[in-house]
Structures are given as C-alpha cells and as structure tokens.
Design an enzyme around this catalytic site. Sequence first.
Site, PDB file in Angstrom:
ATOM      1  N   HIS A   1       1.771   4.488  -2.778  1.00 40.60           N
ATOM      2  CA  HIS A   1       1.878   5.939  -2.566  1.00 40.60           C
ATOM      3  C   HIS A   1       3.228   6.446  -3.061  1.00 40.60           C
ATOM      4  O   HIS A   1       3.320   7.512  -3.690  1.00 40.60           O
ATOM      5  CB  HIS A   1       1.751   6.264  -1.075  1.00 40.60           C
ATOM      6  CG  HIS A   1       0.342   6.214  -0.552  1.00 40.60           C
ATOM      7  ND1 HIS A   1      -0.681   6.942  -1.115  1.00 40.60           N
ATOM      8  CD2 HIS A   1      -0.202   5.542   0.500  1.00 40.60           C
ATOM      9  CE1 HIS A   1      -1.795   6.717  -0.440  1.00 40.60           C
ATOM     10  NE2 HIS A   1      -1.525   5.865   0.533  1.00 40.60           N
TER      11      HIS A   1
ATOM     12  N   HIS B   1       0.835  -1.209   0.000  1.00 38.09           N
ATOM     13  CA  HIS B   1       0.000   0.000   0.000  1.00 38.09           C
ATOM     14  C   HIS B   1       0.870   1.260   0.000  1.00 38.09           C
ATOM     15  O   HIS B   1       0.673   2.167  -0.812  1.00 38.09           O
ATOM     16  CB  HIS B   1      -0.906  -0.006   1.232  1.00 38.09           C
ATOM     17  CG  HIS B   1      -1.799   1.182   1.336  1.00 38.09           C
ATOM     18  ND1 HIS B   1      -3.069   1.216   0.799  1.00 38.09           N
ATOM     19  CD2 HIS B   1      -1.617   2.398   1.918  1.00 38.09           C
ATOM     20  CE1 HIS B   1      -3.627   2.393   1.033  1.00 38.09           C
ATOM     21  NE2 HIS B   1      -2.771   3.121   1.719  1.00 38.09           N
ATOM     22  N   GLU B   2       1.843   1.296   0.902  1.00 35.72           N
ATOM     23  CA  GLU B   2       2.705   2.472   0.996  1.00 35.72           C
ATOM     24  C   GLU B   2       3.614   2.601  -0.225  1.00 35.72           C
ATOM     25  O   GLU B   2       3.921   3.719  -0.655  1.00 35.72           O
ATOM     26  CB  GLU B   2       3.547   2.418   2.277  1.00 35.72           C
ATOM     27  CG  GLU B   2       2.733   2.459   3.561  1.00 35.72           C
ATOM     28  CD  GLU B   2       1.837   3.680   3.641  1.00 35.72           C
ATOM     29  OE1 GLU B   2       2.205   4.751   3.113  1.00 35.72           O
ATOM     30  OE2 GLU B   2       0.750   3.579   4.241  1.00 35.72           O
TER      31      GLU B   2
END
Length: 238
Positions: A21, A17-18
């Site tokens: 980003h 997920h990170e």
Amino acid sequence: MSYIVALLLIGLIIFFHEFGHFLAAKLAGIPIQIFSIGFGPKVWAMKRGATEYRISLIPLGGYVLPEVLDETEFFNYPVAKRITMSAGGPLASIILPIFCFIIINIIVLPFSFNNIVIQPIYQTISVLYQMILAIPSAFSHTENLSGVIGIVVTGGDFIGINNLKAMQFTALMSLNLAVLNLIPIPALDGGKMLLYLLELVYPKSLRFHYPLALAGWVMILGLMVYVTAADVGRYFVA
C-alpha cells in the site's frame, strides 16, 4: 519456539502487505503520514521525512494513513490514484509467495529456468485460484474459521523446525491475506476499489463511502471477536 516463528512470519506478511500500500501510494503521489504494523497505541515509532513508521500494540493487521486533513481531502484525489493505493496491498501479498516458491524450488527441485521462474508463478496462481474457489465454503462453515490465535497455533504445529514448511506457511498465509482483502466488503481493499469504481459511474455514491465503511468495520470486528472466542474455546478450554 515454532509458535514464535509463526507469529513473526505473520508480522512479516502484514508488513509486506502494508508496504505494498505504501509503495503504491508513493507511486500515485499520495503522501503518507503513518505507516503502522498493528493497531492501537504505538509501541515504537521512527519518523523519516513526513512519514512516521510505527509498531502498534495490537498485532491484528496494520494500516497506511495518508497525509490528509480529513476524508474529504482524500476523496479529492482522482479515483485512479485511490484504486492504485488500495490495490498495492493485495498485489504485494501475491508477489511475496512467488519469492517463497522460488526459495522452495531452489532447495527441492533441479535448478532450471522453468523451476525458478515459471513454476513459482504457476504455483502462486494455482493456490490463489483454489483459495478463491473455497471462499463460499469458508463462509458457509464458519466453525472452521480461525483468528490470529488459531493461525499461530496451527501454523506453529505445521512449521515445527522445518524451514521449507516455514516458506510454505508464509506463501499460504500471504495469499490468504490477499484473497481476504479482495472480498468486496467496504472496509477491505476489494470493497474500497468497488466503491471507487462505482463513484465513476454514479458520483453521488461518494456520500455512502463512510457509512458503508463503518458497517464493514463493524462486520469485520464482529467476525474477529467470534473467531477469537472460537480459538480460545478450541485451544484453551477443556
């Protein structure tokens, strides 16, 4: 052992997920100062270029910190770039389950273009749709919510020593993370994107970003304390 596997898979889901980003920020031309898995004091760190990659003490999430002097400098980036960065995490959390379903289908289904390419996308969209429909029920029955402790315990029991179930757990938790982050609470990705879009319509709304984000974090931290206490009572108190 299965609980350790569940914990490691949660770490993988957060990392993915990170990393979404991070890649989206790079795509948008936003330099990154810190890429962290976990919050709080750093346990391990490595610097590559201008970015410090770290593992932090509290494994309840992660963050990507842009290389800016303050919030004002970050808001100088165009809205489209900020939305791209915020959308990268949930998008990555939706892409990961597709790969999980590909692996599952390779193992359990006959090899075909439909089973390996089309079906995993359909399975991901189907599960994602069901989770979105379940959001109102989740918040109206808070006694069913679980924090990290509950997820690790139930996830470990579900996985056992079954690799297919480990893939299923990864897909489901990653989609859960995507749905959670798309809820329009200001501290979450969905809330950030909503505020950025509002900024296009009403530029003066920019002044509300910080107080709303702070209120969102207070709400989230309160919910985390609640679900953690509930997990402790559920699994450790007789």
